[in-house]
Design a protein around this motif. Structure first.
Motif, PDB file in Angstrom:
ATOM      1  N   ASP A 200       1.478  -0.665   3.327  1.00 21.16           N
ATOM      2  CA  ASP A 200       1.320  -0.914   1.872  1.00 21.16           C
ATOM      3  C   ASP A 200       2.202   0.051   1.350  1.00 21.16           C
ATOM      4  OD1 ASP A 200       0.476  -1.745  -0.620  1.00 21.16           O
ATOM      5  OD2 ASP A 200      -0.991  -1.455   0.133  1.00 21.16           O
TER       6      ASP A 200
ATOM      7  N   CYS B 133      -0.194   3.515   3.205  1.00 26.44           N
ATOM      8  CA  CYS B 133      -0.948   3.026   4.224  1.00 26.44           C
ATOM      9  C   CYS B 133      -0.411   2.321   5.411  1.00 26.44           C
ATOM     10  CB  CYS B 133      -2.429   2.673   3.503  1.00 26.44           C
ATOM     11  SG  CYS B 133      -3.866   2.548   4.415  1.00 26.44           S
TER      12      CYS B 133
ATOM     13  N   LEU C  42      -1.569  -0.395   7.824  1.00 25.30           N
ATOM     14  CA  LEU C  42      -2.591  -1.566   7.865  1.00 25.30           C
ATOM     15  C   LEU C  42      -2.510  -2.510   9.496  1.00 25.30           C
ATOM     16  CD1 LEU C  42      -2.232  -3.742   4.505  1.00 25.30           C
ATOM     17  CD2 LEU C  42      -3.128  -1.234   5.008  1.00 25.30           C
TER      18      LEU C  42
ATOM     19  N   THR D 189      -0.942   7.211   5.588  1.00 23.87           N
ATOM     20  CA  THR D 189      -2.302   7.562   6.137  1.00 23.87           C
ATOM     21  C   THR D 189      -2.554   5.793   7.257  1.00 23.87           C
ATOM     22  OG1 THR D 189      -3.274   6.146   4.306  1.00 23.87           O
ATOM     23  CG2 THR D 189      -3.914   8.605   4.093  1.00 23.87           C
TER      24      THR D 189
ATOM     25  N   ALA E 140      -5.239   3.066   8.208  1.00 27.27           N
ATOM     26  CA  ALA E 140      -5.898   1.786   7.446  1.00 27.27           C
ATOM     27  C   ALA E 140      -7.256   1.839   8.442  1.00 27.27           C
ATOM     28  CB  ALA E 140      -5.991   0.299   7.345  1.00 27.27           C
TER      29      ALA E 140
ATOM     30  N   SER F  13      -9.833   0.414  10.176  1.00 31.62           N
ATOM     31  CA  SER F  13      -9.925  -0.068  10.622  1.00 31.62           C
ATOM     32  C   SER F  13      -9.047  -0.527  11.561  1.00 31.62           C
ATOM     33  CB  SER F  13     -10.113  -2.003   9.904  1.00 31.62           C
ATOM     34  OG  SER F  13      -8.918  -1.373   9.891  1.00 31.62           O
TER      35      SER F  13
ATOM     36  N   GLU G  29     -17.617  -3.783   3.976  1.00 31.82           N
ATOM     37  CA  GLU G  29     -16.031  -3.130   4.234  1.00 31.82           C
ATOM     38  C   GLU G  29     -14.847  -4.356   3.586  1.00 31.82           C
ATOM     39  OE1 GLU G  29     -12.978   0.103   6.584  1.00 31.82           O
ATOM     40  OE2 GLU G  29     -15.111  -0.826   7.128  1.00 31.82           O
TER      41      GLU G  29
ATOM     42  N   ALA H  73     -11.275  -5.697   3.885  1.00 29.21           N
ATOM     43  CA  ALA H  73     -10.190  -5.156   5.345  1.00 29.21           C
ATOM     44  C   ALA H  73      -8.999  -5.546   3.979  1.00 29.21           C
ATOM     45  CB  ALA H  73     -10.256  -6.473   6.553  1.00 29.21           C
ATOM     46  N   ARG H  74      -7.969  -4.511   4.588  1.00 28.75           N
ATOM     47  CA  ARG H  74      -6.702  -4.390   3.370  1.00 28.75           C
ATOM     48  C   ARG H  74      -6.034  -5.783   3.959  1.00 28.75           C
ATOM     49  NH1 ARG H  74      -4.732   1.619   1.484  1.00 28.75           N
ATOM     50  NH2 ARG H  74      -3.019   0.357   0.433  1.00 28.75           N
ATOM     51  N   SER H  75      -5.685  -5.463   4.953  1.00 26.24           N
ATOM     52  CA  SER H  75      -4.952  -6.623   5.811  1.00 26.24           C
ATOM     53  C   SER H  75      -6.257  -7.988   5.841  1.00 26.24           C
ATOM     54  CB  SER H  75      -3.669  -6.292   6.587  1.00 26.24           C
ATOM     55  OG  SER H  75      -3.219  -7.488   7.128  1.00 26.24           O
TER      56      SER H  75
END
Ligand code: TXA
Ligand code: MG
Length: 355
Positions: A181, A188, A190, A208, A210, A212, A221, A223-225
């Motif tokens: 991302d 980040c 993912l 960074t 993620a 998870s 939480e 999920a960014r993906s």
């Protein structure tokens, strides 16, 4: 439907390109895993990918391209993406980009970004070039199964469901691309893959990972993906990861194997080549050399698929260092195990009880 399995001759590639232009599905090799492609600009074709895979509709797809010009009118390229595209494309790096309305919601599950990747595999590139379309393609497995790294794996999952599989032999990387991302603050990861955190940081500085990636999502939480939410890569049998020093791990694996067999399970161990001999009476499955996570990456999905074919119910595995490609290996192995991990020291304690 009859599923054709064809070597990538010019005729077969022309047939594949024609199918894609007609809104049909084609499975094709990439350097990571086999993809299940459809015309990314045809929402109906894209929806048929979800049906063929049994994939939840809220898990977005990656759009594959062979040239940057194909992105005109479809996305805004973030500044941070440019040096990464220059360095890692074509190759196993997927970048999230803000998209325009020209990209169907079906591809992005309605998200404001679309995942884009330019594969390096020569057959994928020739197919993308000859059809002249951006191609939406998830991995060509039924949802929940390990991604396919050979045409035979695709056939296992997709026989009778899609018209054509192009057979390009085994995939080189063996794990799916790195998903990065670059749209929100510090870049980040993912999903870790063949382009490692260390490689990315050399080009753009701090990156960074993620949370998870190496643990389950916490309650509540987000999920960014979206793909991180789903059970994935998991064989039918229960998988337990064993951590510890080399000597303790080998002894713990033996003990766990024997205890499981005594309880009527069909047990096996996943271990490094260097340990296969020491574990020869524990149905060892070779993950490749302890010093080469790339080798483990290349074999892992084939090993996981084999476990189901052979009906193993209790699987005990060594772990790798989560560095370099090892991070991607531990993400997939961790998810195959539902992140169930035990320390070898714990297993070897005299009062240790199997759950
Ligand atoms: O190596 C690969 O990436 C392979 C080959 C075929 O290119 N493709 C692949 O696609 O692994 P798939 O659909 O199995 O995985 C795509 C991952 C999923 O975890 C999905 O949730 C995530 O990328 N993803 C796609 N679009 C996203 C977006 N807009 N935002 C966040 N995550 C996204
Ligand atoms: Mg997949």
């Amino acid at each position: 439907m009859q599923t054709k399995l064809l070597k990538p001759t010019p005729e077969a590639l022309a047939e594949a390109a024609a199918l894609l232009r007609r809104g049909e599905l084609v499975a094709f090799p990439t350097e990571t895993v086999y993809g299940l492609g459809a015309n990314a600009l045809d929402a109906d074709a894209v929806l048929s990918i979800f049906r063929a895979k049994g994939r939840p509709a809220d898990n977005p797809l990656i759009m594959h391209i062979h040239s940057e010009e194909q992105l005109d009118g479809l996305v805004t390229i973030p500044d941070m993406a440019r040096p990464l595209m220059a360095r890692f494309w074509p190759g196993p790096l997927t970048l999230l980009m803000p998209r325009t309305a020209a990209v169907p919601d079906a591809v992005t599950a309605g998200l404001a970004t679309v995942a884009v990747r330019m594969p390096s595999h020569p057959i994928a590139r020739r197919l993308l070039e000859s059809c002249g379309l951006p191609v939406a393609a998830p991995s060509a497995n039924r949802s929940g199964k390990p991604s396919p790294t050979t045409a035979a794996h695709v056939l296992e999952d997709m026989d009778g469901i899609i018209p054509l599989i192009l057979d390009g032999g085994p995939c080189e990387v063996g794990l799916e691309s790195t998903v990065l991302d670059v749209c929100h603050g510090t870049p980040c990861i993912l999903r870790p893959g063949g382009v490692t955190r260390e490689m990315l940081e050399e080009v753009i500085g701090p990156v960074t990972v993620a949370g998870s990636v190496l643990r389950p999502l916490r309650e509540g939480e987000v999920a960014r993906s979206p793909g991180m939410r789903y059970r994935h890569y998991a064989p039918e049998g229960a998988v337990l990861l064993v951590e510890g020093s080399e000597a303790e791990t080998l002894e713990a694996l033996r003990r766990l194997y024997r205890a499981a067999e005594a309880e009527g399970e069909k047990a096996c161990v996943l271990c490094f080549s260097e340990h296969a001999h020491a574990l020869s009476d524990c149905a060892p499955h070779d993950l490749g050399s302890i010093s080469c996570p790339e080798e483990t990456a290349g074999r892992l999905f084939d090993v996981l698929r084999g476990l189901d074919r052979d009906g193993y119910t209790a699987i005990f595995s060594e772990v790798v260092n989560p560095e370099g490609v090892g991070l991607a290996v531990m993400n997939r192995l961790g998810r195959a195990a539902g992140f169930h991990t035990v320390s070898a020291t714990e297993v070897l304690r005299p009062d240790h009880k199997e759950e």
